[in-house]
Design a protein around this motif. Structure first.
Motif, PDB file in Angstrom:
ATOM      1  N   UNK A 231       0.800  -1.078  -0.060  1.00 50.75           N
ATOM      2  CA  UNK A 231      -0.120   0.240   0.321  1.00 50.75           C
ATOM      3  C   UNK A 231       0.694   1.259  -0.074  1.00 50.75           C
ATOM      4  N   UNK A 232       2.024   1.055  -0.330  1.00 49.63           N
ATOM      5  CA  UNK A 232       3.156   2.294  -0.443  1.00 49.63           C
ATOM      6  C   UNK A 232       2.533   3.027  -1.095  1.00 49.63           C
ATOM      7  N   UNK A 233       3.197   4.793  -1.624  1.00 51.07           N
ATOM      8  CA  UNK A 233       3.431   5.086  -2.834  1.00 51.07           C
ATOM      9  C   UNK A 233       4.190   4.676  -3.253  1.00 51.07           C
ATOM     10  N   UNK A 234       5.053   3.978  -3.016  1.00 50.19           N
ATOM     11  CA  UNK A 234       6.150   3.228  -3.499  1.00 50.19           C
ATOM     12  C   UNK A 234       5.904   2.210  -4.426  1.00 50.19           C
ATOM     13  N   UNK A 235       4.848   1.903  -4.405  1.00 48.54           N
ATOM     14  CA  UNK A 235       4.258   0.454  -5.637  1.00 48.54           C
ATOM     15  C   UNK A 235       4.222   1.107  -6.880  1.00 48.54           C
ATOM     16  N   UNK A 236       3.989   2.035  -6.672  1.00 52.15           N
ATOM     17  CA  UNK A 236       3.498   3.074  -8.340  1.00 52.15           C
ATOM     18  C   UNK A 236       5.016   1.915  -9.288  1.00 52.15           C
ATOM     19  N   UNK A 237       5.469   2.847  -8.665  1.00 57.23           N
ATOM     20  CA  UNK A 237       7.154   3.356  -9.971  1.00 57.23           C
ATOM     21  C   UNK A 237       8.650   2.965  -9.407  1.00 57.23           C
ATOM     22  N   UNK A 238       8.413   3.118  -7.877  1.00 49.96           N
ATOM     23  CA  UNK A 238       9.400   3.077  -6.759  1.00 49.96           C
ATOM     24  C   UNK A 238      10.803   4.189  -7.845  1.00 49.96           C
ATOM     25  N   UNK A 239      10.220   5.190  -8.000  1.00 53.11           N
ATOM     26  CA  UNK A 239      11.114   6.128  -8.165  1.00 53.11           C
ATOM     27  C   UNK A 239      11.033   7.578  -7.464  1.00 53.11           C
ATOM     28  N   UNK A 240      11.435   7.913  -7.325  1.00 50.18           N
ATOM     29  CA  UNK A 240      12.203   9.867  -7.837  1.00 50.18           C
ATOM     30  C   UNK A 240      12.132  10.067  -8.343  1.00 50.18           C
ATOM     31  N   UNK A 241      12.128  10.369  -9.818  1.00 50.88           N
ATOM     32  CA  UNK A 241      12.995  11.078 -10.619  1.00 50.88           C
ATOM     33  C   UNK A 241      12.001  10.196 -12.054  1.00 50.88           C
ATOM     34  N   UNK A 242      12.099  10.840 -13.158  1.00 52.14           N
ATOM     35  CA  UNK A 242      11.509  10.507 -14.350  1.00 52.14           C
ATOM     36  C   UNK A 242      12.743  10.508 -15.511  1.00 52.14           C
ATOM     37  N   UNK A 243      12.999   9.783 -15.733  1.00 52.92           N
ATOM     38  CA  UNK A 243      13.601   9.870 -17.394  1.00 52.92           C
ATOM     39  C   UNK A 243      14.148  10.734 -18.718  1.00 52.92           C
TER      40      UNK A 243
ATOM     41  N   UNK B  23       1.898   9.280 -13.002  1.00 48.53           N
ATOM     42  CA  UNK B  23       0.932   7.924 -13.377  1.00 48.53           C
ATOM     43  C   UNK B  23      -0.319   7.858 -11.897  1.00 48.53           C
ATOM     44  N   UNK B  24      -0.451   8.684 -11.471  1.00 50.98           N
ATOM     45  CA  UNK B  24      -1.424   9.092 -10.664  1.00 50.98           C
ATOM     46  C   UNK B  24      -3.130   8.749 -10.618  1.00 50.98           C
ATOM     47  N   UNK B  25      -3.903   8.318  -9.742  1.00 52.80           N
ATOM     48  CA  UNK B  25      -4.951   7.760 -10.823  1.00 52.80           C
ATOM     49  C   UNK B  25      -5.586   7.016 -10.909  1.00 52.80           C
TER      50      UNK B  25
ATOM     51  N   UNK C  65      10.194  -3.615  -8.605  1.00 59.45           N
ATOM     52  CA  UNK C  65       9.236  -2.905 -10.178  1.00 59.45           C
ATOM     53  C   UNK C  65      10.492  -1.209 -10.961  1.00 59.45           C
ATOM     54  N   UNK C  66       9.864  -2.001 -12.220  1.00 60.63           N
ATOM     55  CA  UNK C  66      10.358  -0.527 -12.499  1.00 60.63           C
ATOM     56  C   UNK C  66       8.811   0.141 -13.394  1.00 60.63           C
TER      57      UNK C  66
END
Length: 228
Positions: A51-63, A107-109, A174-175
């Protein structure tokens, strides 16, 4: 059917990331160029709280780049180590809203749909094994031919279930990659879910004793696969 203590201990340190997307056999130019660098790029540790926010993309930056992917293409990811834990590999897509860019969107919503998952089989040692287990890459998935054109986030996850008989001990690796789908169709992907939101700690595909179920009883977490 039992997993030995020795096997669990040996596998506990085998962590990995998926830094490079491969499209129809052609890899992105370098690690994290199309794929967003994950927070565990150095530690390789998985996410244990679904349920962590990291479950979406586990990233703090974009490519920095966006990869063009024709609908119907085959995709997979290179792994930094063997994907040697038992558990499913799943692929999701989320369409970037009009007026936004894959290089910036978070990627929210309720925007994510699953288009691929794997199921286990019982091996001769009476243990559950999944396709791609022990490979240095994730299993191949095909971008559905009817996927509408546009920019997307492509998300892959491998859920390691070797310790999943305890709450919050399944490990998510994940990625997310930034892609632009071309030559697609007029499909209406769904069901659409939010990440976080699609998974709960006690979902039967997350909190599960692999030594107590048959292969056909495993239930992958998340929504149904689009088109399945």
């Amino acid at each position: 059917m039992k997993f030995s203590t020795v096997l669990l201990a040996a596998g506990a340190s085998a962590h990995y990331t998926f830094p490079r997307l491969v499209i129809n056999g052609v890899s992105e130019a370098k690690d994290w160029s199309v794929t967003r660098q994950t927070k565990n790029a150095q530690s390789k540790s998985g996410i244990e709280n679904p349920t962590s926010a990291d479950i979406r993309c586990y990233s703090s930056t974009t490519a920095g780049s966006v990869a063009e992917v024709a609908a119907g293409s085959t995709v997979h990811y290179i792994s930094t180590q063997q994907v040697n834990h038992p558990g499913p590999t799943q692929y999701y897509l989320a369409k970037v809203p009009a007026g936004q860019s894959a290089t910036r969107w978070d990627g929210s919503g309720a925007v994510w749909f699953k288009f691929f998952t794997t199921m286990p089989e019982m091996d001769r040692n009476k243990q559950l094994v999944w396709p791609g287990q022990n490979a240095y890459k994730t299993v191949n998935a095909t971008i559905p031919a009817d996927t509408p054109d546009g920019e997307y986030l492509l998300r892959v996850e491998h859920i390691a279930l070797h310790m999943a008989m305890q709450a919050n001990k399944a490990q998510f690796y994940l990625s997310c990659s930034q892609i632009k789908i071309t030559g697609g169709g007029n499909g209406k992907p769904g069901p659409l879910v939010s990440l976080p939101g699609a998974y709960r700690t006690n979902d039967p595909g997350i909190l599960v004793n692999l030594g107590a179920i048959q292969a056909n009883a495993y239930q992958p977490p998340g929504p149904a696969v689009w088109g399945a």
